[in-house]
Write an enzyme that holds these catalytic residues in place. Structure first.
Site, PDB file in Angstrom:
ATOM      1  N   LYS A 147      67.814 141.605  15.590  1.00 40.88           N
ATOM      2  CA  LYS A 147      66.990 142.255  14.558  1.00 40.88           C
ATOM      3  C   LYS A 147      67.643 143.553  14.109  1.00 40.88           C
ATOM      4  O   LYS A 147      67.710 143.860  12.923  1.00 40.88           O
ATOM      5  CB  LYS A 147      65.561 142.470  15.086  1.00 40.88           C
ATOM      6  CG  LYS A 147      64.798 141.161  15.208  1.00 40.88           C
ATOM      7  CD  LYS A 147      63.491 141.226  16.000  1.00 40.88           C
ATOM      8  CE  LYS A 147      62.948 139.801  16.195  1.00 40.88           C
ATOM      9  NZ  LYS A 147      61.710 139.726  16.962  1.00 40.88           N
ATOM     10  N   GLN A 193      58.016 143.596  20.400  1.00 40.45           N
ATOM     11  CA  GLN A 193      58.525 142.288  20.832  1.00 40.45           C
ATOM     12  C   GLN A 193      57.598 141.698  21.893  1.00 40.45           C
ATOM     13  O   GLN A 193      57.237 142.366  22.868  1.00 40.45           O
ATOM     14  CB  GLN A 193      59.962 142.451  21.370  1.00 40.45           C
ATOM     15  CG  GLN A 193      60.648 141.154  21.708  1.00 40.45           C
ATOM     16  CD  GLN A 193      60.967 140.272  20.485  1.00 40.45           C
ATOM     17  OE1 GLN A 193      61.096 140.765  19.360  1.00 40.45           O
ATOM     18  NE2 GLN A 193      61.066 138.983  20.705  1.00 40.45           N
ATOM     19  N   ASP A 208      55.392 141.623  11.434  1.00 41.11           N
ATOM     20  CA  ASP A 208      55.302 140.301  12.059  1.00 41.11           C
ATOM     21  C   ASP A 208      54.193 139.451  11.434  1.00 41.11           C
ATOM     22  O   ASP A 208      54.150 138.244  11.647  1.00 41.11           O
ATOM     23  CB  ASP A 208      54.949 140.459  13.552  1.00 41.11           C
ATOM     24  CG  ASP A 208      56.163 140.522  14.459  1.00 41.11           C
ATOM     25  OD1 ASP A 208      57.110 139.759  14.220  1.00 41.11           O
ATOM     26  OD2 ASP A 208      56.134 141.323  15.417  1.00 41.11           O
TER      27      ASP A 208
HETATM   28  N1  GUN Z   1      58.511 136.928  20.467  1.00 42.05           N
HETATM   29  C1  GUN Z   1      58.960 135.707  20.082  1.00 42.05           C
HETATM   30  N2  GUN Z   1      58.984 135.627  18.731  1.00 42.05           N
HETATM   31  C2  GUN Z   1      58.541 136.817  18.264  1.00 42.05           C
HETATM   32  C3  GUN Z   1      58.354 137.336  16.952  1.00 42.05           C
HETATM   33  O1  GUN Z   1      58.572 136.670  15.926  1.00 42.05           O
HETATM   34  N3  GUN Z   1      57.889 138.623  16.892  1.00 42.05           N
HETATM   35  C4  GUN Z   1      57.612 139.351  18.002  1.00 42.05           C
HETATM   36  N4  GUN Z   1      57.142 140.593  17.825  1.00 42.05           N
HETATM   37  N5  GUN Z   1      57.778 138.896  19.240  1.00 42.05           N
HETATM   38  C5  GUN Z   1      58.240 137.629  19.364  1.00 42.05           C
END
Ligand code: GUN
Length: 298
Positions: free
Chosen positions: A54, A98, A121
């Site tokens: 990211k 996350q 998200d």
């Molecule tokens: N954990 C697995 N996929 C994601 C996601 O798309 N966003 C976040 N914040 N955590 C995750």
């Protein structure tokens, strides 16, 4: 991969990124900076990899980013005060915590605390509500990435039977909802199949479009898919292998067995994964634009 059945997520992500570069430039021309803050609690190896990707995607687009590493045993109230600080920081446009979080932390409480305008998200209930009612602010990254892949390869969903395998809050539930929305890039007939469903194979083998998001390595075999169908594999599962790392990544679909039967399929890796990150960048720019009261060029 030289196969005309392959839906190449890397290629689609590159095309989305080109569009986003113009939007970043547009914001810069208006002297508007963009910043995404990612919070990682603990040391989960897969989460560390995702978070690093990211940050790299931000770097590639000249979007500022910061990753805040917090210890596994952090107290819930410390995480809460960090998020409150970021909610009030005008230089922070997007906040991503996350998941998963360690057990002492109430995930729902944390998600609901994030300012919905900074929720890149699309996990906050306000943003989920907007999505379900057909007036989204941003779209959940993985399902949005899947719809981009279908659009890029001109795979029509209208009137098709889409079967979503899995009912997670991150993929299955929003994916099913987005596919049934009343608009030309959705309009599917949707079935959601999950761990308590009966006759799973008979449901999946009726799918024109099958989206596998259950987190079980090689769960979908050739008997579970319809001849000529489109298969989207969301799974990223580690299986033991004789490689340098001792494992390899495989999807929820048994790719080799399913390939001869389907018309199109996403590989793992290189399918849905790169799209999730591209859509996160898109959401970050949407957040920046909204917070600044400006419309992005499309
Ligand atoms: N954990 C697995 N996929 C994601 C996601 O798309 N966003 C976040 N914040 N955590 C995750």
């Amino acid at each position: 991969m030289a196969n005309d059945k392959i839906l190449d997520g890397k290629e689609v992500a590159r095309s989305v990124t080109e569009r986003l570069k113009h939007q970043v430039q547009f914001l810069k021309n208006h002297r508007i900076n963009s910043k995404l803050v990612v919070i990682l609690v603990g040391n989960d190896p897969a989460s560390r990899i995702y978070v690093r990707r990211k940050g790299k995607a931000c770097e590639q687009l000249s979007i500022s980013s910061e990753t805040i590493f917090l210890p596994e045993n952090i107290k819930e109230k410390e995480l809460i005060s960090k998020i409150e600080e970021l909610n009030h920081d005008p230089a922070t446009n997007g906040i991503l915590v996350q998941l998963p979080l360690p057990p002492q932390i109430d995930e729902k409480k944390i998600i609901e605390l994030i300012d919905p305008t900074k929720d890149v998200d699309c996990f906050h209930p306000v943003n989920i509500g907007r999505l379900v009612s057909g007036h989204p602010y941003v779209l959940p990254c993985t399902p949005a990435g899947i719809l981009e892949i279908l659009k890029y390869y001109r795979i029509d969903t209208e009137g098709k039977h889409a079967v979503v395998l899995g009912r997670s809050n991150i993929v299955g539930k929003p994916m099913a909802n987005m596919l049934l929305q009343k608009n030309p890039s959705a309009n599917a007939t949707v079935t959601v199949v999950h761990s308590r469903s009966k006759h799973i194979a008979s449901l999946t083998s009726d799918a024109d479009i099958l989206i596998a998001a259950i987190g079980k390595a090689h769960f979908v075999n050739s008997e579970m898919v319809k001849e000529g169908s489109v298969v989207i594999d969301v799974g990223i599962n580690r299986v033991e292998a004789d490689t340098e790392k001792g494992y390899r990544l495989v999807g929820d679909v048994d790719f080799e067995s399913v390939l001869p039967k389907v018309s199109k399929i996403t590989p793992v890796p290189g399918g849905v994964g790169p799209m999730t990150i591209a859509m996160l960048m898109q959401n970050t720019l949407t957040a920046v634009a909204t917070q600044n009261g400006i419309l992005l060029p499309q």
